[in-house]
Enzyme design. Structure first.
Site, PDB file in Angstrom:
ATOM      1  N   ASN A   1      -9.990  -0.576  11.790  1.00 27.92           N
ATOM      2  CA  ASN A   1      -8.140   0.144  10.661  1.00 27.92           C
ATOM      3  C   ASN A   1      -7.903   0.780  12.072  1.00 27.92           C
ATOM      4  O   ASN A   1      -8.506   2.082  12.197  1.00 27.92           O
ATOM      5  CB  ASN A   1      -8.878   0.855   9.686  1.00 27.92           C
ATOM      6  CG  ASN A   1      -9.953  -0.222   8.606  1.00 27.92           C
ATOM      7  OD1 ASN A   1      -8.834  -0.795   7.661  1.00 27.92           O
ATOM      8  ND2 ASN A   1     -10.509  -0.640   8.870  1.00 27.92           N
TER       9      ASN A   1
ATOM     10  N   SER B   1      -6.647  -1.251   2.583  1.00 27.81           N
ATOM     11  CA  SER B   1      -6.936  -1.223   0.594  1.00 27.81           C
ATOM     12  C   SER B   1      -7.593  -1.821   0.137  1.00 27.81           C
ATOM     13  O   SER B   1      -8.191  -2.073  -0.891  1.00 27.81           O
ATOM     14  CB  SER B   1      -5.512  -0.671   0.314  1.00 27.81           C
ATOM     15  OG  SER B   1      -4.722   0.622   0.597  1.00 27.81           O
TER      16      SER B   1
ATOM     17  N   SER C   1     -10.601   8.995   0.982  1.00 28.78           N
ATOM     18  CA  SER C   1     -10.877   8.312   1.290  1.00 28.78           C
ATOM     19  C   SER C   1     -11.844   8.352   2.710  1.00 28.78           C
ATOM     20  O   SER C   1     -12.791   9.486   2.372  1.00 28.78           O
ATOM     21  CB  SER C   1      -9.368   8.493   2.789  1.00 28.78           C
ATOM     22  OG  SER C   1      -7.683   7.792   2.086  1.00 28.78           O
TER      23      SER C   1
ATOM     24  N   ASP D   1     -15.288  -0.866   9.233  1.00 31.51           N
ATOM     25  CA  ASP D   1     -15.707  -1.492   8.201  1.00 31.51           C
ATOM     26  C   ASP D   1     -17.268  -1.848   9.109  1.00 31.51           C
ATOM     27  O   ASP D   1     -17.268  -3.047   9.373  1.00 31.51           O
ATOM     28  CB  ASP D   1     -15.204  -1.642   7.597  1.00 31.51           C
ATOM     29  CG  ASP D   1     -14.403  -0.611   6.854  1.00 31.51           C
ATOM     30  OD1 ASP D   1     -14.594   0.467   7.265  1.00 31.51           O
ATOM     31  OD2 ASP D   1     -13.005  -1.536   6.607  1.00 31.51           O
TER      32      ASP D   1
ATOM     33  N   GLU E   1       0.499  -0.883   0.103  1.00 31.99           N
ATOM     34  CA  GLU E   1      -0.227   0.132  -0.195  1.00 31.99           C
ATOM     35  C   GLU E   1       1.271   1.235  -0.238  1.00 31.99           C
ATOM     36  O   GLU E   1       0.264   2.377   0.520  1.00 31.99           O
ATOM     37  CB  GLU E   1      -0.637  -0.233   0.988  1.00 31.99           C
ATOM     38  CG  GLU E   1      -1.899  -1.109   1.127  1.00 31.99           C
ATOM     39  CD  GLU E   1      -2.419  -1.389   2.244  1.00 31.99           C
ATOM     40  OE1 GLU E   1      -3.082  -0.387   2.489  1.00 31.99           O
ATOM     41  OE2 GLU E   1      -1.806  -2.214   3.250  1.00 31.99           O
TER      42      GLU E   1
END
Length: 318
Positions: A281, A156, A290, A266, A17
């Site tokens: 996260n 990601s 984002s 999430d 990432e």
């Protein structure tokens, strides 16, 4: 007026990432400079420790996404050299970055999460891929297609696939193992994708939830970072009851895993109203596509939120 801070933003690193991390670092640095702070940006390489020693920042902001940036390694190093830093402690990072561990902790605290199993690459070598794949396909009491296959750590949505049959499952396992030694197979849950960012300056607060809608129903790497693939609704299109429910779950996960300063949780809001925990996260992306910045802007302003985080982290670490 509060004094300006010296802030060292760390981005890049040798992770899958890297590009996203560099973009996050540039944006955070730009916002904090405009707020009047002295900001330097450095990569995570052999010059990192000399840069910290020479710059002597008031606080370090690690923005390495995935791998050593989120598994607690960088945080352990910063604690070793006694510099305050933004984000969760090394121990909490280790818990959150392992998706199976975070899901297990959330489940123990009463949070609902989709059924899953985690499989190491070493197990495939010892038992044989065909036997394991067939066991998943024949599993009558647990997982059923469609399934989500993804690396057990990292972010990601790299290496993530939604699969509908045995052939796609085989291919998805190969793709996921390209990003790590452990793969998760998780039950797909239909519903709304919701991201709840958390601001924690002593007492965690849920920022306005973001609802994600993609052109093909897959919020994968391309949909996250290429404009036009996804639509974001801030705040999410939820009833007051649904809004309270998703925020409650996000805050519960944040506290259960022991996160601090900021996080992004999430979730899936199922078609029957159930809130399903998917992922935690510790280093949310800060690019212009984002989710944390979208929530922060709806909450007040990204500049104020980032500045408050940096100042709190600088002043509240032993």
């Amino acid at each position: 007026m509060s004094e300006a801070l010296k802030i060292l933003v760390v981005s890049g690193g040798l992770t899958h990432e890297r590009d996203v991390s560099l973009r996050s670092g540039r944006r955070v640095a730009t916002v904090l400079r405009h707020a009047g702070h002295t900001v330097e940006v450095c990569d995570l390489n052999a010059q990192f420790l000399p840069t910290v020693a020479e710059f002597e920042p008031d606080v370090v902001w690690p923005l390495i996404h995935g791998s050593v940036g989120e598994d607690g390694s960088v945080q352990d190093l910063l604690e070793l050299i006694s510099f305050p830093y933004v984000g969760s402690t090394a121990a909490s990072c280790a818990l959150a970055s392992s998706k199976p561990t975070a899901k297990s902790l959330a489940q123990l605290s009463g949070v609902v999460t989709p059924k899953w199993l985690s499989l190491k690459q070493a197990l495939f070598r010892q038992v044989g891929a065909p036997a394991i794949i067939q066991s998943i396909v024949d599993n009558e009491a647990g997982l059923t297609f469609p399934l989500i296959v993804k690396p057990a750590d990292g972010g990601s949505a790299l290496g993530l696939s939604k699969v509908f049959n045995e052939e796609e499952l085989r291919s998805a396992m190969v793709d996921a193992f390209a990003y790590g030694d452990t793969v998760m197979v998780e039950q797909f849950i239909p519903g709304k994708e919701i991201a709840v960012s958390v601001l924690d300056l002593g007492e965690p607060v849920a920022l306005p939830p973001v609802e994600i809608e993609t052109d093909d129903g897959r919020y994968d790497y391309d949909a996250r970072y290429n404009t036009g693939r996804s639509k974001f609704f801030v705040p999410a299109r939820l009833s007051e009851e649904e809004l309270a429910a998703v925020c409650d779950v996000a805050l519960k996960v944040h506290k259960t895993v022991g996160m601090r300063h900021l996080s992004r949780i999430d979730l899936i809001l199922g078609e029957d109203g159930t809130v399903w925990f998917i992922d935690a996260n510790v280093s949310p992306g800060m690019t212009d596509t984002s989710l944390f910045p979208l929530a922060a802007e709806e909450y007040g302003s990204l500049s104020d939120v980032l500045e408050d985080i940096a100042r709190y982290a600088a002043e509240n670490q032993s």
